[in-house]
Design a protein around this motif. Structure first.
Motif, short mmCIF file in Angstrom:
data_model
loop_
_atom_site.label_atom_id
_atom_site.label_comp_id
_atom_site.label_asym_id
_atom_site.label_seq_id
_atom_site.Cartn_x
_atom_site.Cartn_y
_atom_site.Cartn_z
N LEU A 202 2.80 10.26 -1.62
CA LEU A 202 1.65 10.22 -0.95
C LEU A 202 1.08 9.32 -1.93
O LEU A 202 0.97 9.11 -2.81
N PHE A 203 0.95 8.13 -0.97
CA PHE A 203 0.27 7.11 -1.45
C PHE A 203 -1.16 6.61 -0.59
O PHE A 203 -1.37 6.08 0.58
N VAL A 204 -1.56 6.19 -1.62
CA VAL A 204 -3.56 5.93 -1.27
C VAL A 204 -3.65 4.49 -1.76
O VAL A 204 -3.36 4.22 -2.34
N SER A 205 -3.84 4.09 -0.41
CA SER A 205 -4.30 2.71 -0.43
C SER A 205 -5.47 2.07 1.00
O SER A 205 -5.79 3.15 1.70
N HIS A 206 -6.09 1.21 0.50
CA HIS A 206 -6.89 0.32 0.90
C HIS A 206 -5.76 -0.56 1.78
O HIS A 206 -7.14 -0.94 2.64
N ASP A 207 -4.58 -0.76 1.34
CA ASP A 207 -4.56 -1.90 1.74
C ASP A 207 -3.39 -1.80 2.69
O ASP A 207 -2.11 -1.17 2.62
N LEU A 208 -3.77 -1.97 4.31
CA LEU A 208 -2.26 -1.85 5.31
C LEU A 208 -1.08 -2.01 4.79
O LEU A 208 -0.50 -2.17 5.46
N GLY A 209 -0.98 -3.62 4.28
CA GLY A 209 -0.25 -4.66 4.45
C GLY A 209 0.82 -3.40 3.51
O GLY A 209 2.23 -3.30 3.09
N VAL A 210 0.02 -3.06 2.20
CA VAL A 210 1.32 -2.62 1.57
C VAL A 210 1.32 -1.06 1.79
O VAL A 210 2.23 -0.79 1.68
N VAL A 211 0.90 -0.54 2.02
CA VAL A 211 1.49 1.15 3.04
C VAL A 211 1.63 0.25 4.22
O VAL A 211 3.23 1.87 3.99
#
Length: 331
Positions: A202-211
């Protein structure tokens, strides 16, 4: 399923801040949770891990490996998480104890959950530090966190998170404070560990590139509401919700994974306005007021639309809609 969420409601002092109808994660699956700051990503993740602050009231159902965790005591939660959930926190410098050597902190994560001899624990610590690709583990385990670089501290945090071989790994924006080169290395490491150990991620991020770099599936949160979810390629390339569309247009992020560069390839268009405070969201669709495509119907809460490919969204004026698509439950 490693994780099953049904009718989850998270509130503080009677004010509801996160609502998730349903969300499932199977062993080995990698789910990215994205949204602007204040969307409820971290609060949802910490509630799943049983680490929400005491003022938070969590209702509904959170099942970890088939076991219901809502209303468990702290002792019961600690026992249920043993060997099941590992957490990588956003800021390792604050998460690690500055007064303890690195090796001792990794060993403590093992000793609390496993009855093993000192020799076995030490061997496991060295194995973990090697597994997260830290140089000279024998020497590094005797250092304190302040003697390490930011990337090395995050690798130690990852070693602690996977020490007991969890089935679910929760990563809360683990690359936010890292430079691009170190970010790439950490993302590759997390992705490789998930695959090697068949861990749900479950990976939380605001960065779509990272996700996009680490996830197979994607869930979009805004104002504590699940706006869209599904296979990540479908959501990014054929987004239906207007918030997802706006989020993609406002995020020019690019990230390299292996020899491939992943870029969203869209013209940068910022989202107008700011995320309202909890309790100040408009009636109906929470994105109403910031959406360029608002309809009169948006004053009512949108229903959930489930597509045949597992893609689901809630929007009265989606980017693409076919007559054959029907409303229903995504779980």
């Amino acid at each position: 399923m490693i994780l099953q969420i049904r009718d989850l409601s998270i509130s503080i002092r009677g004010q509801e801040i996160v609502t998730i109808d349903c969300l499932d994660l199977a062993a080995g699956q990698r789910l990215g949770v994205v949204g602007e700051s204040g969307s409820g990503k971290t609060m949802a993740a910490m509630s799943i891990a049983g680490l929400a602050p005491g003022v938070v009231d969590v209702k509904g159902s959170i099942r970890l490996n088939g076991q219901e965790t809502i209303d468990m005591t702290d002792r019961q939660l600690a026992a249920s998480r043993r060997g099941l959930v590992g957490v990588i926190f956003q800021d390792p410098q604050r998460a690690l104890n500055p007064m303890m050597r690195v090796g001792r902190q990794v060993a403590e994560a093992i000793r609390l959950h496993r009855r093993q001899s000192r020799a076995h624990i030490r061997a496991r610590v060295l194995e973990l530090l090697e597994q997260v690709q830290l140089p000279d583990p024998q020497k590094l385990m005797r250092r304190y966190p302040h003697q390490l670089s930011g990337g090395q501290r995050q690798r130690v945090m990852i070693a602690i998170a996977i020490a007991c071989r969890p089935k679910l790994l929760i990563a809360d924006e683990p690359t936010t404070a890292l430079d691009a080169t170190v970010q790439k290395e950490i993302l590759e490491l997390i992705n490789d560990l998930s695959v090697q150990h068949n861990m749900g991620l479950l990976f939380v991020s605001h960065d779509l590139g990272v996700v996009r770099a680490v996830s197979e599936y994607m869930a979009v949160l805004y104002g504590g509401r699940l706006m869209e979810m599904g296979p990540i390629g479908h959501v990014l390339e054929r987004s239906r919700h207007r918030y997802t569309e706006a989020l993609i247009a406002s995020n020019p992020g690019r990230v390299c994974v292996g020899t491939s560069e992943i870029g969203l390839g869209r013209r940068f268009i910022p989202i107008e306005g700011n995320v309202p405070s909890p309790g100040a969201f408009p009636q109906g669709c929470r994105f109403r007021g910031r959406c360029r495509h608002e309809l009169p119907a948006c004053v009512e809460e949108p229903r959930l639309t489930l597509l045949e490919d597992g893609h689901a969204f809630r929007c009265w004026n989606p980017t693409i809609m076919r007559e054959a698509e029907s409303h229903g439950s995504a779980c």
